[in-house]
Design a protein around this motif. Structure first.
Motif, PDB file in Angstrom:
ATOM      1  N   UNK A 100      71.125  71.901  15.283  1.00  0.00           N
ATOM      2  CA  UNK A 100      71.040  70.712  16.129  1.00  0.00           C
ATOM      3  C   UNK A 100      72.283  69.852  15.958  1.00  0.00           C
ATOM      4  N   UNK A 101      72.915  69.516  17.069  1.00  0.00           N
ATOM      5  CA  UNK A 101      74.121  68.688  17.010  1.00  0.00           C
ATOM      6  C   UNK A 101      73.795  67.309  16.422  1.00  0.00           C
ATOM      7  N   UNK A 102      72.584  66.791  16.702  1.00  0.00           N
ATOM      8  CA  UNK A 102      72.229  65.446  16.255  1.00  0.00           C
ATOM      9  C   UNK A 102      71.569  65.431  14.878  1.00  0.00           C
ATOM     10  N   UNK A 103      71.476  66.603  14.254  1.00  0.00           N
ATOM     11  CA  UNK A 103      70.999  66.627  12.878  1.00  0.00           C
ATOM     12  C   UNK A 103      69.521  66.889  12.685  1.00  0.00           C
ATOM     13  N   UNK A 104      68.803  67.279  13.730  1.00  0.00           N
ATOM     14  CA  UNK A 104      67.404  67.655  13.530  1.00  0.00           C
ATOM     15  C   UNK A 104      67.332  68.885  12.607  1.00  0.00           C
ATOM     16  N   UNK A 105      66.202  69.065  11.932  1.00  0.00           N
ATOM     17  CA  UNK A 105      66.075  70.259  11.084  1.00  0.00           C
ATOM     18  C   UNK A 105      66.211  71.526  11.908  1.00  0.00           C
ATOM     19  N   UNK A 106      66.821  72.555  11.326  1.00  0.00           N
ATOM     20  CA  UNK A 106      66.925  73.834  12.010  1.00  0.00           C
ATOM     21  C   UNK A 106      65.574  74.489  12.164  1.00  0.00           C
ATOM     22  N   UNK A 107      65.496  75.448  13.073  1.00  0.00           N
ATOM     23  CA  UNK A 107      64.247  76.164  13.312  1.00  0.00           C
ATOM     24  C   UNK A 107      63.679  76.703  12.001  1.00  0.00           C
ATOM     25  N   UNK A 108      64.544  77.298  11.168  1.00  0.00           N
ATOM     26  CA  UNK A 108      64.100  77.956   9.943  1.00  0.00           C
ATOM     27  C   UNK A 108      64.273  77.081   8.697  1.00  0.00           C
ATOM     28  N   UNK A 109      64.517  75.779   8.885  1.00  0.00           N
ATOM     29  CA  UNK A 109      64.764  74.906   7.739  1.00  0.00           C
ATOM     30  C   UNK A 109      63.640  74.932   6.700  1.00  0.00           C
ATOM     31  N   UNK A 110      62.363  74.984   7.084  1.00  0.00           N
ATOM     32  CA  UNK A 110      61.300  74.978   6.072  1.00  0.00           C
ATOM     33  C   UNK A 110      61.084  76.331   5.385  1.00  0.00           C
ATOM     34  N   UNK A 111      61.868  77.324   5.720  1.00  0.00           N
ATOM     35  CA  UNK A 111      61.676  78.671   5.190  1.00  0.00           C
ATOM     36  C   UNK A 111      61.829  78.710   3.671  1.00  0.00           C
ATOM     37  N   UNK A 112      60.986  79.510   3.012  1.00  0.00           N
ATOM     38  CA  UNK A 112      61.147  79.834   1.601  1.00  0.00           C
ATOM     39  C   UNK A 112      62.052  81.056   1.541  1.00  0.00           C
ATOM     40  N   UNK A 113      63.328  80.838   1.199  1.00  0.00           N
ATOM     41  CA  UNK A 113      64.327  81.909   1.300  1.00  0.00           C
ATOM     42  C   UNK A 113      63.968  83.095   0.417  1.00  0.00           C
ATOM     43  N   UNK A 114      63.523  82.842  -0.804  1.00  0.00           N
ATOM     44  CA  UNK A 114      63.192  83.949  -1.701  1.00  0.00           C
ATOM     45  C   UNK A 114      61.991  84.726  -1.181  1.00  0.00           C
ATOM     46  N   UNK A 115      60.951  84.028  -0.752  1.00  0.00           N
ATOM     47  CA  UNK A 115      59.755  84.708  -0.240  1.00  0.00           C
ATOM     48  C   UNK A 115      60.093  85.543   0.988  1.00  0.00           C
ATOM     49  N   UNK A 116      60.968  85.015   1.844  1.00  0.00           N
ATOM     50  CA  UNK A 116      61.340  85.741   3.056  1.00  0.00           C
ATOM     51  C   UNK A 116      62.142  86.993   2.723  1.00  0.00           C
ATOM     52  N   UNK A 117      63.111  86.866   1.806  1.00  0.00           N
ATOM     53  CA  UNK A 117      63.902  88.024   1.413  1.00  0.00           C
ATOM     54  C   UNK A 117      63.033  89.087   0.743  1.00  0.00           C
ATOM     55  N   UNK A 118      62.141  88.672  -0.146  1.00  0.00           N
ATOM     56  CA  UNK A 118      61.285  89.642  -0.837  1.00  0.00           C
ATOM     57  C   UNK A 118      60.425  90.403   0.169  1.00  0.00           C
ATOM     58  N   UNK A 119      59.921  89.695   1.169  1.00  0.00           N
ATOM     59  CA  UNK A 119      59.134  90.350   2.206  1.00  0.00           C
ATOM     60  C   UNK A 119      59.989  91.371   2.954  1.00  0.00           C
ATOM     61  N   UNK A 120      61.234  90.990   3.292  1.00  0.00           N
ATOM     62  CA  UNK A 120      62.106  91.899   4.026  1.00  0.00           C
ATOM     63  C   UNK A 120      62.441  93.149   3.242  1.00  0.00           C
ATOM     64  N   UNK A 121      62.825  92.991   1.977  1.00  0.00           N
ATOM     65  CA  UNK A 121      63.155  94.158   1.163  1.00  0.00           C
ATOM     66  C   UNK A 121      61.926  95.035   0.928  1.00  0.00           C
ATOM     67  N   UNK A 122      60.777  94.405   0.697  1.00  0.00           N
ATOM     68  CA  UNK A 122      59.549  95.179   0.508  1.00  0.00           C
ATOM     69  C   UNK A 122      59.219  95.979   1.760  1.00  0.00           C
ATOM     70  N   UNK A 123      59.393  95.364   2.916  1.00  0.00           N
ATOM     71  CA  UNK A 123      59.122  96.050   4.178  1.00  0.00           C
ATOM     72  C   UNK A 123      60.038  97.252   4.358  1.00  0.00           C
ATOM     73  N   UNK A 124      61.318  97.074   4.094  1.00  0.00           N
ATOM     74  CA  UNK A 124      62.251  98.185   4.238  1.00  0.00           C
ATOM     75  C   UNK A 124      61.843  99.361   3.352  1.00  0.00           C
ATOM     76  N   UNK A 125      61.560  99.093   2.089  1.00  0.00           N
ATOM     77  CA  UNK A 125      61.176 100.171   1.182  1.00  0.00           C
ATOM     78  C   UNK A 125      59.890 100.853   1.617  1.00  0.00           C
ATOM     79  N   UNK A 126      58.872 100.059   1.938  1.00  0.00           N
ATOM     80  CA  UNK A 126      57.592 100.642   2.340  1.00  0.00           C
ATOM     81  C   UNK A 126      57.707 101.418   3.639  1.00  0.00           C
TER      82      UNK A 126
END
Length: 489
Positions: A100-126
């Motif tokens: 956002x040009x005016x500084x609103x939070x990004x779409x993914x701002x509330x994301x838990x980065x570690x939880x999201x990455x762990x889910x992605x890597x787990x999905x790839x392996x499975x």
């Protein structure tokens, strides 16, 4: 000669083995592994083994290689199937990527980065992916989080923080605009090169570098040339998102009088160490309609690689035109897992089906070619002849499939069945670098239930926070209405 006693012996299954030239069926085959390497493949093994896997009734395939992936829980794209702004012309990432040009939070701002990455890597392996080329910024702690999670899951990772030659802005009036930033691009290129040099051999040798320029459309010719030269100097592949947006073709033609493919050729970017992610909107594509230039011939002459991710484009009503045409021209077409659910079986099936539709020919995209795109072609794109094959001297990256299901059924041709019928739920075991990471259809390196629960919390936080991001203050449900209305009394 193989050691008298090997670390692991997989025996009795239908092995998709590599004879030095092509894949072959090896019934009742044996695969002997010492350390992280395959030391023997054949109808039997006379030596001893510290551990054995009985693969009778199973199919053993090479570890799958995804040449393009955004690793995570995909909290944003999950809402965009069958939905989104029409003016983005099928480019669904524009819904959640711009800041956002005016500084609103990004779409993914509330994301838990570690939880999201762990889910992605787990999905790839499975889902049977043992090597992945990731597109991602450095993220928390200058890339350390990415390396920590990759180490936890034991996957083979091709990555360095992306090189960003600009950005997209979300304006208060709802427009999304592009902004080029050559100086920032060169700075991020330097950071990416430092990361590669600093972390050579990390993850017990499973990490390798890549210069990943985020987009052709958000970069200048000067930055692209410099990024490619840095990749050559470091001896790593070069990759970028390329003509995945409709407007890329026409704006390039308007500005230069040349197609984007012709521009890359003139810039000296096309060769066997370049991986073009997507490469859909070229001159011959029906959505472009410019048959005056033969972009496919230019790409084929350069023996360039294309990371083809058909699932994401099929959801937007689009297909590569086509997998078979590209391959016949000499282009190395590998497969990527660009979108949720990071599933190579879906990508193989969609690559085959969309090619048949695009060319109006049921014989196009034969199963053996599509299957090889998930392993041998990926290895070629990465410059890794020790991956994507079951052969002595190759890395011990393997997937064991349990075909006993009503979905797969008795089938005389396992590869055809894998391409058209297999699902990730049929994966029984996954081995990377000789280490068993999935067994009995469950992850051994992490708790799947905990991973799913953490990703669900991350996703809910993203969805619940949508109103703060949206310029009109709309909730996620208002912006992306659910398929069915809620029950009301």
């Amino acid at each position: 000669m193989p050691a008298a006693t090997v670390d692991l012996l997989i025996e009795g299954g239908t092995v998709i083995a590599f004879d030095g030239q092509e894949h072959r069926y090896l019934e009742g085959g044996s695969i002997a592994i010492s350390g992280d390497e395959i030391v023997a493949v054949g109808p039997g093994f006379a030596g001893e083994a510290k551990r054995r896997i009985d693969a009778r009734g199973r199919i053993v395939i090479p570890g799958q290689i995804s040449t393009h992936a955004h690793i995570g829980a995909h909290e944003g794209p999950r809402q965009l199937i069958d939905s989104g702004r029409r003016d983005f012309i099928r480019s669904s990432f524009l819904h959640f990527l711009p800041a956002s040009r005016s500084g609103r939070p990004g779409f993914l701002a509330p994301q838990d980065a570690r939880a999201s990455l762990r889910y992605g890597f787990a999905t790839l392996l499975r889902h049977g992916v043992t090597t992945v080329l990731a597109f991602a910024p450095a993220g928390p702690r200058d890339g350390e989080l990415m390396l920590e999670v990759a180490q936890e899951f034991g996957i083979r990772l091709v990555w360095a923080p992306i090189v960003a030659g600009g950005r997209y802005w979300l304006e208060d009036d709802g427009r999304v605009v592009r902004e080029l930033d050559d100086a920032g691009g060169l700075k991020s290129l330097e950071a990416s090169a430092r990361f590669i040099e600093t972390h050579r051999g990390a993850l017990d040798g499973r990490l390798s570098g890549v210069i990943a320029l985020d987009e052709y459309y958000v970069s200048t010719p000067a930055l692209r040339r410099e990024a490619k030269q840095v990749a050559r100097t470091l001896g790593v592949p070069f990759t970028l998102h390329f003509v995945e947006q409709h407007r890329e073709f026409f704006e390039t033609m308007g500005a230069t009088g040349k197609t984007p493919v012709q521009c890359l050729a003139e810039e000296g970017l096309l060769d066997e160490a370049t991986i073009l992610a997507h490469c859909v909107y070229i001159a011959s594509h029906r959505a472009v309609g410019y048959p005056l230039e033969d972009d496919i011939a230019i790409l084929g002459a350069a023996k360039v690689n294309v990371a083809h991710s058909p699932v994401a484009f099929s959801r937007r009503g689009l297909a590569l035109e086509s997998f078979s045409r590209y391959r016949r021209a000499g282009i190395n077409v590998a497969l990527g897992t660009d979108t949720y659910p990071l599933d190579m079986f879906s990508e193989m099936r969609m690559a085959a089906l969309m090619n048949k539709f695009a060319d109006n020919n049921h014989e196009e995209a034969p199963a053996e070619s599509v299957f090889s795109a998930s392993n041998l072609a990926g290895a070629q794109a990465l410059g890794r002849p020790d991956l994507g094959r079951i052969a002595p001297g190759a890395k011990a990256d393997l997937v064991v499939i349990d075909p006993r299901s009503l979905t797969f059924g008795p089938n005389p041709d396992p590869v055809r069945a894998i391409v058209h019928l297999a699902t990730p739920e049929m994966i029984d075991s996954v081995i990377v670098a000789g280490r068993l990471l999935v067994d009995g259809k469950r992850l051994l390196v992490a708790d799947e239930d905990e991973i799913i629960d953490a990703a669900a919390r991350s996703s809910r936080a993203v969805w619940d926070g949508h109103a703060a991001h949206d310029i009109l203050g709309r909730s996620a449900a208002e912006r992306f209405p659910p398929s069915l209305r809620a029950w009301t009394e």
